[in-house]
Design a protein around this motif. Structure first.
Motif, PDB file in Angstrom:
ATOM      1  N   SER A  15       0.821  -1.216   0.000  1.00 43.75           N
ATOM      2  CA  SER A  15       0.000   0.000   0.000  1.00 43.75           C
ATOM      3  C   SER A  15       0.857   1.270   0.000  1.00 43.75           C
ATOM      4  O   SER A  15       0.315   2.373  -0.024  1.00 43.75           O
ATOM      5  N   HIS A  16       2.172   1.116   0.017  1.00 43.34           N
ATOM      6  CA  HIS A  16       3.053   2.293   0.020  1.00 43.34           C
ATOM      7  C   HIS A  16       3.946   2.384  -1.215  1.00 43.34           C
ATOM      8  O   HIS A  16       4.860   3.202  -1.252  1.00 43.34           O
ATOM      9  N   PHE A  29       6.829   4.990  -0.457  1.00 43.18           N
ATOM     10  CA  PHE A  29       6.401   6.209   0.236  1.00 43.18           C
ATOM     11  C   PHE A  29       6.551   6.063   1.753  1.00 43.18           C
ATOM     12  O   PHE A  29       6.204   5.031   2.323  1.00 43.18           O
ATOM     13  N   ASP A  31       5.655   7.464   5.529  1.00 36.67           N
ATOM     14  CA  ASP A  31       4.690   8.266   6.296  1.00 36.67           C
ATOM     15  C   ASP A  31       5.369   9.158   7.331  1.00 36.67           C
ATOM     16  O   ASP A  31       4.961  10.298   7.541  1.00 36.67           O
ATOM     17  N   ARG A  32       6.344   8.611   8.028  1.00 36.27           N
ATOM     18  CA  ARG A  32       7.006   9.381   9.088  1.00 36.27           C
ATOM     19  C   ARG A  32       8.512   9.240   8.969  1.00 36.27           C
ATOM     20  O   ARG A  32       9.026   8.132   8.845  1.00 36.27           O
ATOM     21  N   LEU A 122       2.368   4.814  14.492  1.00 37.96           N
ATOM     22  CA  LEU A 122       1.051   4.174  14.463  1.00 37.96           C
ATOM     23  C   LEU A 122       1.068   2.942  13.558  1.00 37.96           C
ATOM     24  O   LEU A 122       1.906   2.831  12.664  1.00 37.96           O
ATOM     25  N   PRO A 123       0.134   2.019  13.776  1.00 37.32           N
ATOM     26  CA  PRO A 123       0.078   0.804  12.961  1.00 37.32           C
ATOM     27  C   PRO A 123      -0.108   1.115  11.475  1.00 37.32           C
ATOM     28  O   PRO A 123      -0.797   2.085  11.109  1.00 37.32           O
ATOM     29  N   GLY A 124       0.508   0.285  10.638  1.00 35.52           N
ATOM     30  CA  GLY A 124       0.337   0.421   9.195  1.00 35.52           C
ATOM     31  C   GLY A 124       1.159   1.513   8.567  1.00 35.52           C
ATOM     32  O   GLY A 124       1.106   1.719   7.346  1.00 35.52           O
ATOM     33  N   MET A 125       1.928   2.231   9.383  1.00 37.43           N
ATOM     34  CA  MET A 125       2.764   3.298   8.827  1.00 37.43           C
ATOM     35  C   MET A 125       4.047   2.733   8.237  1.00 37.43           C
ATOM     36  O   MET A 125       4.480   1.637   8.593  1.00 37.43           O
TER      37      MET A 125
ATOM     38  N   ILE B 189       4.330  11.578  -6.739  1.00 39.83           N
ATOM     39  CA  ILE B 189       4.463  11.382  -5.279  1.00 39.83           C
ATOM     40  C   ILE B 189       3.443  12.252  -4.530  1.00 39.83           C
ATOM     41  O   ILE B 189       2.783  11.796  -3.601  1.00 39.83           O
ATOM     42  N   PHE B 192       0.100  10.700  -4.702  1.00 42.90           N
ATOM     43  CA  PHE B 192       0.060   9.532  -3.807  1.00 42.90           C
ATOM     44  C   PHE B 192      -0.145   9.997  -2.366  1.00 42.90           C
ATOM     45  O   PHE B 192      -0.977   9.471  -1.631  1.00 42.90           O
ATOM     46  N   SER B 196      -3.005   9.445   1.107  1.00 41.13           N
ATOM     47  CA  SER B 196      -2.468   8.665   2.213  1.00 41.13           C
ATOM     48  C   SER B 196      -3.350   8.761   3.444  1.00 41.13           C
ATOM     49  O   SER B 196      -3.961   9.785   3.724  1.00 41.13           O
ATOM     50  N   TYR B 198      -2.345   8.730   6.483  1.00 42.89           N
ATOM     51  CA  TYR B 198      -1.731   9.505   7.572  1.00 42.89           C
ATOM     52  C   TYR B 198      -1.356  10.915   7.120  1.00 42.89           C
ATOM     53  O   TYR B 198      -0.559  11.127   6.333  1.00 42.89           O
TER      54      TYR B 198
END
Lengths: 468, 198
Positions: A15-16, A29, A31-32, A122-125, B189, B192, B196, B198
């Motif tokens: 998913s990333h 990608f 997230d953090r 967090l989960p899934g990150m 990007i 995308f 997201s 988050y």
């Protein structure tokens, strides 16, 4: 048509993926992005030289930890090079609008401690940081791993890295852990079985009863050390323990956002029948309190055992002998009773409140051994406050110990907390490499319980003998 | 960070037949305090290379003048431990362009490719052959041919092929890096990111 069963890792990874490159890495990608003072300055310099900006400053979090002193943090940092790196982090963060928890900030602490405790993790990150122990955050069901400085520059400038998808490994530990056996012992046991290269090329999922019953602190300790067996990272499926830990933390989702997030988080588990490239299963009953005797984290054994003979140890004989020679140990030595000069409790592996509770459980009512120097270093100011609020500080003080201020400290000895050459340290950190805790320092990795037993007896001691 | 293009490297090699060389040995943490990428080669293998009084340790291979070259040949599981790219910088800054081993740690391998060092993974048997060749002749020439993906011991003609991701090979042979690639797809990007969770 039914869907192909997927692993937890597949679900988060796939998913990333922004773009798949034919015969190349995925554009992945993030997230953090956590940054600290040591591995970020050259990345910022790179941005400047190329005339690039930080693409998503709100996804980036800076904290000072590797270089920070653990006493007198209100005074200017004495080492000019350390002070310069800390200043660079502050300046770069301000310039690019990045949240920065520097020295003196109440949220300051070790990057892998403050991320989870403030609800950033967090989960899934997907989470990266220029630090190999980023694998810690996998305890939440996130894909988290360490990167190099070139990759820090990539993430700052594009929020992506170029990464081939690793292979998948599952490690199951079933049954009940015995008296005095902690999550640190579980991870040292697994690494001793798999060796420091045993999981290279893999991403690990930890599964089974032992991890389901483990606290979040314990799960973080295990995932933290995934890198020590060569894995890119380790993760554990999020469950009620995870959700209860996250709920109410400052940056965690709230209200409707919480409900939406929770519904997603509950899908984050490996489907029945999903395939792994490798799988190992261990029995909790086989795990004792562990200690390392050599110069890599794979050189560990049950504390009551004897150091293996070179012929049994695997690998090259000369490398094995070099390692024991550095430690001043011999084949077939018992570790019990060996003199200990220093004890270090702290680091991103064992600097959380649960670790200090465990340490204090053995210290309570006893005194520090006279010849032992103990460095007791919380992972963050929040942990420091918990130590005070829960009465642990009183127990430590009565036993003759002092509490220091948060930071990476003697885990990698970039600040003044260095074990002198030739001295022996029982350390709750993650690495026993030559010189890791200072040039010539000799490190034995162990749990907070083993560290506490050594701190009061002055020698390597089985903590089970001191548990009521 | 730009680096020299890598195509065919012919060089003598420096042998380091030690297993599990971690990045703390390649460059100890106390030398990671710079804010610029320069001078790391001086501290490459610092504690194996120098005594506490800064005099060179005579028995360490980098201090032995009979060995030189742009290729470092090391025991299995090279580069384990810390993610510090400084380890790869130190190797590059010292003058190595290629590290040969029978096994590399992941992050080290990635860091090397990102800064223009070619990690060549060979079989344990071929690694032994290289060590033997260097023992017989410290100036033994090793040929690393990236386009052909082969490594050859010049004196004996013994050869092995090695793997490399075709994207990374393209980058190394042209001196490109990932940031160039990512900058060219920022629109994709951003789109995308907008979807997201988050």
């Amino acid at each position: 048509m039914s869907k192909v069963p997927a692993t937890l890792f597949d679900k988060v990874w796939d998913s990333h993926v922004v773009r798949k490159i034919q015969d190349g890495p995925d554009v992945f990608f993030i997230d953090r992005h956590f940054i600290h003072e040591v591995t970020s300055p050259v990345a910022f310099l790179g941005l400047e030289n190329r005339g690039l900006k930080v693409m998503f400053s709100e996804r980036t979090f800076a904290t000072a930890d590797h270089n920070t002193p653990t006493i007198n943090q209100h005074l200017p940092v004495q080492d000019p090079l350390s002070a310069n790196q800390l200043k660079a982090l502050e300046t770069n963060s301000a310039k690019y609008g990045i949240s920065h928890w520097g020295l003196g900030n109440p949220k300051n602490g070790i990057v892998h401690v403050v991320g989870p405790e403030n609800g950033i993790t967090l989960p899934g990150m997907t989470i990266v940081c220029g630090d190999s122990h980023t694998s810690t955050h996998g305890a939440f069901g996130a894909i988290a791993f360490g990167i190099g400085t070139s990759e820090v520059e990539m993430v700052l400038s594009s929020q992506c890295i170029m990464q081939p998808k690793p292979k998948k490994m599952r490690i199951n530990v079933n049954g009940q852990l015995g008296k005095g056996v902690t999550p640190k012992d579980v991870t040292l046991y697994i690494i001793s079985r798999l060796t420091t290269a045993g999981a290279t090329g893999y991403f690990v999922e930890y599964a089974g009863e032992v991890f389901r019953n483990m606290s979040m602190e314990g799960r973080m300790t295990v995932c933290n050390m995934s890198i020590e067996m060569g894995a890119r990272g380790g993760m554990i499926a999020p469950d009620e323990t995870t959700f209860a830990y996250i709920k109410g933390r400052e940056k965690a989702p709230k209200g409707e956002a919480w409900d939406k997030a929770l519904a997603y988080w509950k899908t984050l588990k490996t489907d029945e029948g999903a395939a792994f490239d490798a799988e190992f299963t261990y029995d909790a009953a086989d795990i004792e309190p562990m200690i390392t005797y050599g110069t890599n984290p794979g050189m560990g054994m049950g504390i009551t055992r004897h150091i293996p003979l070179a012929a049994e140890a695997g690998g090259s004989k000369s490398s094995y002998e070099k390692s024991l020679d550095y430690m001043g140990f011999h084949e077939n030595d018992s570790m019990l009773g060996k003199k200990v000069d220093y004890v270090f409790i702290g680091s991103c592996t064992n600097g959380r409140i649960e670790d200090f509770r465990a340490f204090a459980s053995i210290i309570k009512g006893r005194k520090k051994a006279d010849h032992v120097t103990a460095w007791i270093v919380p992972g963050s100011h929040i942990v420091e406050q918990q130590i005070k609020d829960e009465g642990i500080l009183d127990i430590l003080t009565e036993a003759g110990f002092q509490l220091r201020q948060p930071g990476c400290s003697a885990c990698l000895a970039m600040n003044d907390d260095k074990i002198p050459a030739g001295k022996y340290a029982v350390s709750t950190s993650n690495r026993n490499f030559e010189g890791r805790q200072g040039p010539g320092a000799r490190t034995m990795l162990a749990s907070p319980l083993v560290a506490a037993a050594a701190a009061v007896t002055g020698v390597v001691t089985d903590p089970r003998e001191l548990i009521a | 960070m730009a680096y020299d293009k890598f195509t065919i490297l012919k060089s003598s090699a420096v042998p380091l037949p030690i297993e599990n060389v971690d990045t703390d040995q390649i460059i100890p943490a106390r030398f990671l305090k710079a804010t610029e990428r320069k001078g790391f080669g001086d501290n490459l293998f610092r504690d194996w290379r120098y005594n506490p009084d800064n005099s060179p340790k005579q028995d360490f291979v980098l201090n032995n003048p009979i060995y030189s070259g742009k290729i470092l040949v090391a025991g299995k599981n090279f580069g384990s431990g810390s993610s510090r790219e400084h380890a790869a910088w130190a190797i590059y800054d010292y003058g190595f362009r290629c590290v040969v081993s029978s096994f590399f740690a992941d992050i080290f391998k990635g860091n090397s490719l990102n800064i223009g060092i070619l990690p060549v993974q060979v079989s344990p048997a071929f690694l032994d052959k290289i060590f033997t060749a260097i023992e017989a002749d410290p100036k033994a020439e090793i040929v690393v041919d990236l386009p052909a993906q082969t490594i050859t011991i010049a004196a004996t003609g013994e050869q092995e092929s090695f793997d490399i991701n075709s994207y990374k090979k393209h980058n190394l042979t042209n001196g490109f890096d990932d940031i160039d690639y990512l900058q060219a797809m920022k629109g994709e990007i951003a789109e995308f990111a907008s979807k997201s969770m988050y």
